[in-house]
Design an enzyme around this catalytic site. Sequence first.
Site, short mmCIF file in Angstrom:
data_model
loop_
_atom_site.label_atom_id
_atom_site.label_comp_id
_atom_site.label_asym_id
_atom_site.label_seq_id
_atom_site.Cartn_x
_atom_site.Cartn_y
_atom_site.Cartn_z
N ASN A 20 14.76 -34.23 92.23
CA ASN A 20 13.95 -35.26 91.58
C ASN A 20 13.55 -36.30 92.63
O ASN A 20 12.71 -36.01 93.47
CB ASN A 20 14.72 -35.88 90.41
CG ASN A 20 13.98 -37.04 89.77
OD1 ASN A 20 12.78 -36.94 89.54
ND2 ASN A 20 14.65 -38.15 89.51
N GLU A 21 14.15 -37.46 92.60
CA GLU A 21 13.79 -38.49 93.59
C GLU A 21 14.79 -38.45 94.73
O GLU A 21 15.67 -39.29 94.83
CB GLU A 21 13.79 -39.87 92.95
CG GLU A 21 12.61 -40.10 92.04
CD GLU A 21 12.62 -41.47 91.38
OE1 GLU A 21 13.67 -42.15 91.39
OE2 GLU A 21 11.58 -41.85 90.82
N CYS B 287 16.28 -38.66 86.68
CA CYS B 287 17.61 -38.86 87.26
C CYS B 287 18.69 -38.01 86.59
O CYS B 287 19.69 -37.67 87.24
CB CYS B 287 17.99 -40.33 87.18
SG CYS B 287 16.96 -41.36 88.23
N GLU C 9 12.31 -36.91 79.50
CA GLU C 9 13.69 -37.07 79.97
C GLU C 9 14.50 -37.70 78.85
O GLU C 9 13.98 -38.53 78.09
CB GLU C 9 13.74 -38.00 81.20
CG GLU C 9 15.18 -38.27 81.65
CD GLU C 9 15.29 -38.99 82.99
OE1 GLU C 9 14.33 -39.64 83.41
OE2 GLU C 9 16.38 -38.88 83.59
O1 AHR Z 1 11.64 -42.46 84.28
C1 AHR Z 1 12.84 -43.11 84.49
C2 AHR Z 1 13.45 -42.76 85.84
O2 AHR Z 1 12.64 -43.25 86.85
C3 AHR Z 1 13.57 -41.31 86.16
O3 AHR Z 1 14.72 -40.76 85.66
C4 AHR Z 1 13.61 -41.29 87.65
O4 AHR Z 1 13.09 -40.11 88.19
C5 AHR Z 1 12.86 -42.53 88.04
O5 AHR Z 1 13.60 -43.31 88.90
#
Ligand code: AHR
Length: 656
Positions: A373-374, A239, A44
């Site tokens: 994602n989350e 994120c 990321e």
């Molecule tokens: O890895 C950092 C962040 O942690 C990522 O963007 C997210 O998916 C998680 O909250």
Amino acid sequence: MNKIFCAAALGLFSVASVAQTTINIDAKKPGAAIPSTLYGIFFEDINYAADGGLYAEMVKNRSFEFPQALMGWTSFGHVDVRNDGPFERNPHYVRLTDPGHGEKRTGLENEGFFGVTVKADAEYNFSVWARSADQKESKIRVEIINPASMGESQVLAHQDITIIDNGEWNKYKITLKPKQDVQRGRLRIFLVGKNGVDLEHVSLFPADTWKGRENGMRTDLAQALADLKPGIFRFPGGCIVEGTDLETRYQWKNTIGQVENRPLNENRWHYTFPHRFYPDYYQSYGIGFYEYFLLSEDIGAEPLPVISCGLACQFQNRNDDAHVPVDELQPYIDDALDLIEFANGDETTKWGKIRSEMGHKAPFNLKYLAVGNEQWGKLYPERLEKFITAIRAKYPKIKIVGTSGPDSEGDKFDYLWPEMRRLKVDLVDEHFYRPESWFLSQGNRYDNYDRKGPKVFAGEYACHGKGKKWNHFNAALLEAAFMTNIERNADVVEMATYAPLFAHVEGWQWRPDMIWYDNSRSVRSCSYYVQQLYSLNKGKNVLKTTDAKGKPLAGNDGQNGLFASSVVDADGSIIVKVINTSDENQKISLNVSGLKKKALAGVKVTSYTSDKLDADNTLDNPEAIVPTTSSDAASGNVYNATLNAKTFSVYRFEVK
Ligand code: AHR
């Protein structure tokens, strides 16, 4: 003397030995096949992982598209920012005109990412799109400078470029060879003579990029990824996929095609943590989806792109109002379908043709796609369902990855897992950034997971050491212990990726991270070496591995903090991983049954330990804590060893 014995001899650990523990390994009936994807990486753009990190571009704000058009630049003389440039989606550029009087100068300097860092005698490729501003031939000088030079000259390399007077934009390229190293250098460009010039997309790359590619990646960082031999490559987040708002979500279509025309996006990590605020952190998309697919192929990993499900980051939108209504999701679903076509379609398809024109005629053979994602709550499954229906209808073979939310357990997790089962996703992504105690307690996590439901993708995890969320050996050791559980349950866990991957020492927002760097050096953390020990010793099939009572070794009562798992490799070698998380050296007896007429015929022992549990490798001492390997004799079916306190050992037995 080997480091482990050395540490013990110095009395750095409490050396009281406990009774010998028998570890039974059943080689008779190999169990589940180890998925090729089991150990992978997750990339990321956080901590300046892409721009300022893996992406080798050295110029910040090269297209003058940051909201403050000259952020990263210092201008002098007559510099105007204009917005009718040659690249539709990045329209800004600068016009340099004569400041009057022959000795005055007009130009600009770029500060790079934490400096423009160069090495003496290495080559750097500079390029710029330029146009004469006055319909007359003009000239610019390009320099790499050391502004803090104590020597005679600040100028480490320079060259002039003549801009022809045809009124057209043209790309100009030169190569600069600095005569000295500089860490906090700058790129300076100024007008020579009276005739004005327009400049756009100013770029500087080291000539030495990974695999020698133009628009390439930093050699040391890409090589660190390749050396992990990852089986899966998840990208581009995290994120940043979701966006703080829907407008700033990651849109893959903006990241392909000519780099000059990939529109800038903000990077939420520039402001997410006010105590680590980086107002100049943006996403240029110089590494975009084409480059991610190519990198997957280069390092032998299956690509796993993550796309927005129509929900902006729910952490940042607590009243859940930043989402697309379910009946307006079609453009998002189209993005998913088009992405599969971009990766896998042939040249007769719209998106397959674009991929082919970018240089990759053959499909990338995409097999996995993660939607969201989350995410959490009802908003997620009702959107995910629409994606699943559309993807299954057109691409039934694509495996869809759903999520169990941001937590390793709790309400969100408990709600989403049954929902993921109901929707029949292929894999469920679990995230856990948790303390030491959690990792120590999770040695049986997957033992009782439902074998008929979706598989598990441990998509983001790391042990966050007590109180300081910082890389250190003990955290890595506990990750190793936890991973025995992943390996033992390879029939239900299909992939696992540590997170985050990269961090610039001057620009991090989140730690711990797997690989750290400044502009000229990088260091592989202890967690990196743990990941690598697993992926290089992945094996082919799981072997049942138990204590004398027939229980898996998961650091439970009566197991003295020992964790273990084992596999058989394609060549018949038996690989046993044992982690001693206790403070005591321990005698272990590895008892391999079911060898038929064969026997153990030698062992290679790779051990990973440190006398300082809170230490890690550093840029100045990158090999402070690295695994060491030795060979030993082994025969029959039992191998006795002493496993020192706080040690991860991999025993690779030859079998003849
Ligand atoms: O890895 C950092 C962040 O942690 C990522 O963007 C997210 O998916 C998680 O909250």
